[in-house]
Design a protein around this motif. Structure first.
Motif, PDB file in Angstrom:
ATOM      1  N   PRO A 355      50.623  41.573  32.984  1.00 21.42           N
ATOM      2  CA  PRO A 355      49.611  41.895  32.202  1.00 21.42           C
ATOM      3  C   PRO A 355      48.375  42.669  33.313  1.00 21.42           C
ATOM      4  O   PRO A 355      48.590  42.432  34.579  1.00 21.42           O
ATOM      5  CB  PRO A 355      48.866  40.549  31.915  1.00 21.42           C
ATOM      6  CG  PRO A 355      50.082  39.718  31.668  1.00 21.42           C
ATOM      7  CD  PRO A 355      51.002  40.264  32.615  1.00 21.42           C
ATOM      8  N   LEU A 356      47.695  43.594  32.755  1.00 19.26           N
ATOM      9  CA  LEU A 356      46.784  44.407  33.961  1.00 19.26           C
ATOM     10  C   LEU A 356      46.035  43.404  34.795  1.00 19.26           C
ATOM     11  O   LEU A 356      46.193  43.655  35.900  1.00 19.26           O
ATOM     12  CB  LEU A 356      46.006  45.319  33.065  1.00 19.26           C
ATOM     13  CG  LEU A 356      46.364  46.649  32.336  1.00 19.26           C
ATOM     14  CD1 LEU A 356      45.336  47.320  31.862  1.00 19.26           C
ATOM     15  CD2 LEU A 356      47.152  47.446  33.350  1.00 19.26           C
ATOM     16  N   GLY A 357      45.128  42.429  34.316  1.00 23.37           N
ATOM     17  CA  GLY A 357      44.802  41.605  34.999  1.00 23.37           C
ATOM     18  C   GLY A 357      45.389  40.850  36.219  1.00 23.37           C
ATOM     19  O   GLY A 357      44.896  40.316  37.052  1.00 23.37           O
ATOM     20  N   ALA A 358      46.682  40.734  35.717  1.00 25.89           N
ATOM     21  CA  ALA A 358      47.644  40.019  36.939  1.00 25.89           C
ATOM     22  C   ALA A 358      48.192  41.002  37.970  1.00 25.89           C
ATOM     23  O   ALA A 358      48.779  40.345  38.806  1.00 25.89           O
ATOM     24  CB  ALA A 358      48.579  39.390  36.143  1.00 25.89           C
ATOM     25  N   ILE A 359      47.768  42.157  37.979  1.00 21.73           N
ATOM     26  CA  ILE A 359      48.435  43.007  38.968  1.00 21.73           C
ATOM     27  C   ILE A 359      47.891  42.817  40.262  1.00 21.73           C
ATOM     28  O   ILE A 359      48.722  42.637  41.398  1.00 21.73           O
ATOM     29  CB  ILE A 359      47.966  44.574  38.482  1.00 21.73           C
ATOM     30  CG1 ILE A 359      48.987  45.197  37.368  1.00 21.73           C
ATOM     31  CG2 ILE A 359      48.292  45.604  39.702  1.00 21.73           C
ATOM     32  CD1 ILE A 359      48.470  46.399  36.867  1.00 21.73           C
ATOM     33  N   PRO A 360      46.588  42.697  40.646  1.00 23.59           N
ATOM     34  CA  PRO A 360      46.418  42.337  41.787  1.00 23.59           C
ATOM     35  C   PRO A 360      46.918  40.930  42.678  1.00 23.59           C
ATOM     36  O   PRO A 360      47.394  40.791  43.622  1.00 23.59           O
ATOM     37  CB  PRO A 360      44.536  42.237  41.745  1.00 23.59           C
ATOM     38  CG  PRO A 360      44.353  42.921  40.700  1.00 23.59           C
ATOM     39  CD  PRO A 360      45.531  42.777  39.868  1.00 23.59           C
ATOM     40  N   GLU A 361      47.146  39.954  41.746  1.00 22.81           N
ATOM     41  CA  GLU A 361      47.577  38.688  42.074  1.00 22.81           C
ATOM     42  C   GLU A 361      48.963  38.809  42.155  1.00 22.81           C
ATOM     43  O   GLU A 361      49.642  38.443  43.265  1.00 22.81           O
ATOM     44  CB  GLU A 361      47.552  37.867  40.833  1.00 22.81           C
ATOM     45  CG  GLU A 361      48.131  36.263  41.214  1.00 22.81           C
ATOM     46  CD  GLU A 361      47.947  35.271  40.207  1.00 22.81           C
ATOM     47  OE1 GLU A 361      48.352  34.089  40.348  1.00 22.81           O
ATOM     48  OE2 GLU A 361      47.286  35.739  39.103  1.00 22.81           O
ATOM     49  N   PHE A 362      49.778  39.775  41.507  1.00 19.81           N
ATOM     50  CA  PHE A 362      51.292  39.882  41.715  1.00 19.81           C
ATOM     51  C   PHE A 362      51.409  40.541  43.169  1.00 19.81           C
ATOM     52  O   PHE A 362      52.305  40.293  43.743  1.00 19.81           O
ATOM     53  CB  PHE A 362      51.772  40.765  40.445  1.00 19.81           C
ATOM     54  CG  PHE A 362      53.158  41.320  41.104  1.00 19.81           C
ATOM     55  CD1 PHE A 362      54.256  40.483  40.928  1.00 19.81           C
ATOM     56  CD2 PHE A 362      53.445  42.622  41.604  1.00 19.81           C
ATOM     57  CE1 PHE A 362      55.574  40.979  41.227  1.00 19.81           C
ATOM     58  CE2 PHE A 362      54.579  43.230  41.890  1.00 19.81           C
ATOM     59  CZ  PHE A 362      55.639  42.312  41.562  1.00 19.81           C
ATOM     60  N   ILE A 363      50.708  41.706  43.447  1.00 16.65           N
ATOM     61  CA  ILE A 363      50.927  42.261  44.756  1.00 16.65           C
ATOM     62  C   ILE A 363      50.613  41.560  45.673  1.00 16.65           C
ATOM     63  O   ILE A 363      51.511  41.542  46.870  1.00 16.65           O
ATOM     64  CB  ILE A 363      50.057  43.678  44.650  1.00 16.65           C
ATOM     65  CG1 ILE A 363      50.702  44.639  43.475  1.00 16.65           C
ATOM     66  CG2 ILE A 363      50.019  44.254  45.904  1.00 16.65           C
ATOM     67  CD1 ILE A 363      49.571  45.905  43.457  1.00 16.65           C
ATOM     68  N   ILE A 364      49.540  40.607  45.763  1.00 15.79           N
ATOM     69  CA  ILE A 364      49.350  39.875  46.901  1.00 15.79           C
ATOM     70  C   ILE A 364      50.317  38.493  47.012  1.00 15.79           C
ATOM     71  O   ILE A 364      50.870  38.514  48.231  1.00 15.79           O
ATOM     72  CB  ILE A 364      48.012  38.932  46.580  1.00 15.79           C
ATOM     73  CG1 ILE A 364      46.827  40.123  46.827  1.00 15.79           C
ATOM     74  CG2 ILE A 364      47.785  38.010  47.764  1.00 15.79           C
ATOM     75  CD1 ILE A 364      45.412  39.568  46.409  1.00 15.79           C
TER      76      ILE A 364
END
Length: 472
Positions: A355-364
């Protein structure tokens, strides 16, 4: 579900020759047994190149009678091993490369009918000749064929505005596993008559039948186009920029691609002839393209976006293309990154979506988890506008992927476990093929898998269609 298939041997070849015109069978060359990432080496007994749907139907019917596996073959550009069969009895390789006709174009309807062997770039050019746009666009468009694009539900850079291949198809002609032709080549946009076989075959990777032609949606070409590379502080800032751009321009945001510094560095290392836009590559940047109406100025639109984003604090720098040549050079950067990756050689490559909102969390989180496993270079890039990232893990300078081969599976598991935990998909646009059969079993909903196996058993009870792809 297990099947005892027979090899495509000399006796089977003679059966085909007796039923088909001269020249339908050709000598099998090594190119049909390779796939771009070099993870699989295929095998094949017979290569057939039919000229029309009736010949495809004959080939499939005879393969069924002889219980011979069939590998549908398009442009050979798939990245998950769906086009090669590395084990089992040698199959019939059925290449659609002779079926390349653009059968008809209906510009007033915004419809183009093409045979499955038509190269994607040729479909794009045929649409352009009628002042229309076929928006499916990907790096392999000069060799990928439209049948394969549909069979894998290809994505690419235009998904944000126009959707995947599935969203661009109105009707199909196909040969089913029993050798019967499905005449579903409708140009209708409303056709509410029961189960939609079109959507079963699209994305099935040749396991439920062979697509032989398609009615494709066309669009009006944007009157004005603007392109920019905007530096962002982080993936989270990229999402803020996307939200701002869509607030300003709505569905006129045609592409929104995230690029990491590692991609620029790989280009410098392997493809120095590719001109780079920044003297010092930024940690993160976004390639954005707007397709605008005739009364809108691209420069003004992008300058407005840049100023607003800069004042909001999440775009510190950027470049707005001043010409079509400069815009093309920006896209050359993005489209060359996969080639640079191939030159380097990844330990493990991942085509994932969250989900778009989870992109930053995934990358970190992914970076932190992999750092505990070793010292790697990570090239994260992709179609962030639709949540699709290409997250690829490489050895450090001085080492090769062979040095980490024993870590390949654990790296993949690390990434895919996190994707699954965040509600994502382990295959965003490349498909399942043979590479991700185990991942599909591990991460898919059990009810979905049961339904998929029932569909496969119902349509292909002998298991001849692309055996081993998608389902074990």
């Amino acid at each position: 579900m297990t099947h005892d298939l027979n090899p495509a041997d000399d006796a089977f070849a003679e059966t085909l020759r007796a039923a088909l015109p001269d020249g339908t069978l050709e000598t099998l060359s090594a190119g049909y047994l390779e796939e771009p990432r070099g993870r699989y080496v295929g095998q094949g007994g017979v290569l057939a190149k039919p000229r029309n749907v009736q010949e495809v139907a004959t080939l499939i019917r005879l393969a069924g009678l002889s219980r011979v596996g069939v590998i549908p073959y398009g442009g050979g550009t798939g990245l998950v091993g769906g086009q090669v069969m590395p084990d089992g009895p040698p199959p019939l390789i059925l290449s659609l490369e002779r079926m390349t006709a653009i059968r008809s174009i209906h510009p007033d309807e915004n419809v183009l009918v093409a045979e499955a062997g038509a190269i994607l770039a040729d479909v794009q050019n045929a649409a352009q000749a009628q002042d229309r746009l076929f928006p499916l666009s990907l790096a392999a468009q000069g060799s990928a064929r439209i049948g394969g694009n549909l069979a894998t539900n290809a994505g690419g850079t235009g998904v944000l505005r126009y959707g995947n291949a599935r969203d661009l198809c109105l009707g199909l002609e196909a040969v089913m596993p029993n050798g019967e032709i499905w005449h579903g080549l409708t140009r209708l946009r409303k056709n509410n008559t029961g189960y939609d076989l079109r959507h079963l075959l699209i994305g099935a990777e040749g396991t439920l039948g062979v697509i032989t032609a398609a009615a494709l949606k066309l669009f009006a070409r944007p009157a004005m186009t603007g392109t920019a590379m905007l530096v962002v502080e982080s993936p989270a800032a990229a999402l803020k920029l996307l939200s701002m751009a869509r607030g300003l321009f709505g569905e006129m945001v045609s592409a929104f691609e995230l690029i990491h510094r590692q991609g620029f560095e790989f280009l410098s290392e392997t493809m120095p002839e590719v001109r780079q836009p920044f003297d010092t590559p930024p940690e993160w940047c976004v390639l954005i393209e707007l397709g605008l109406a005739a009364d809108m100025d691209p420069q003004t639109a992008l300058e407005t976006l840049f100023v607003d984003a800069s004042e909001a604090g999440f775009v510190p720098d950027g470049l707005i293309a001043q010409s079509s040549a400069q815009a093309e050079s920006f896209w050359t950067i993005r489209e060359s990154i996969p080639a640079a990756n191939k030159h380097i050689g990844s330990i493990s490559s991942h085509d994932i979506s969250v989900p778009l909102g989870a992109i930053p969390e995934f990358i970190i989180q992914a970076g932190a988890r992999l750092a505990k496993m070793g010292d790697f270079r990570i090239n994260c890039f992709g179609h962030v506008g639709d949540g699709n990232l290409h997250y690829n893990v490489f050895a450090q300078v001085g080492r090769s992927r062979a040095d980490h081969e024993n870590q390949r599976d654990v790296i993949k598991t690390c990434v895919h476990d996190l994707v699954h935990a965040l509600g994502g998909s382990i295959s965003a646009e490349h498909g399942v093929g043979r590479l991700k059969v185990g991942d599909l079993e591990k991460y898919s909903d059990p009810t979905k898998l049961t339904a998929m196996r029932a569909i496969k058993a119902g349509l292909d009870p002998q298991g001849i269609m692309n055996p081993g792809a998608v389902l074990r």
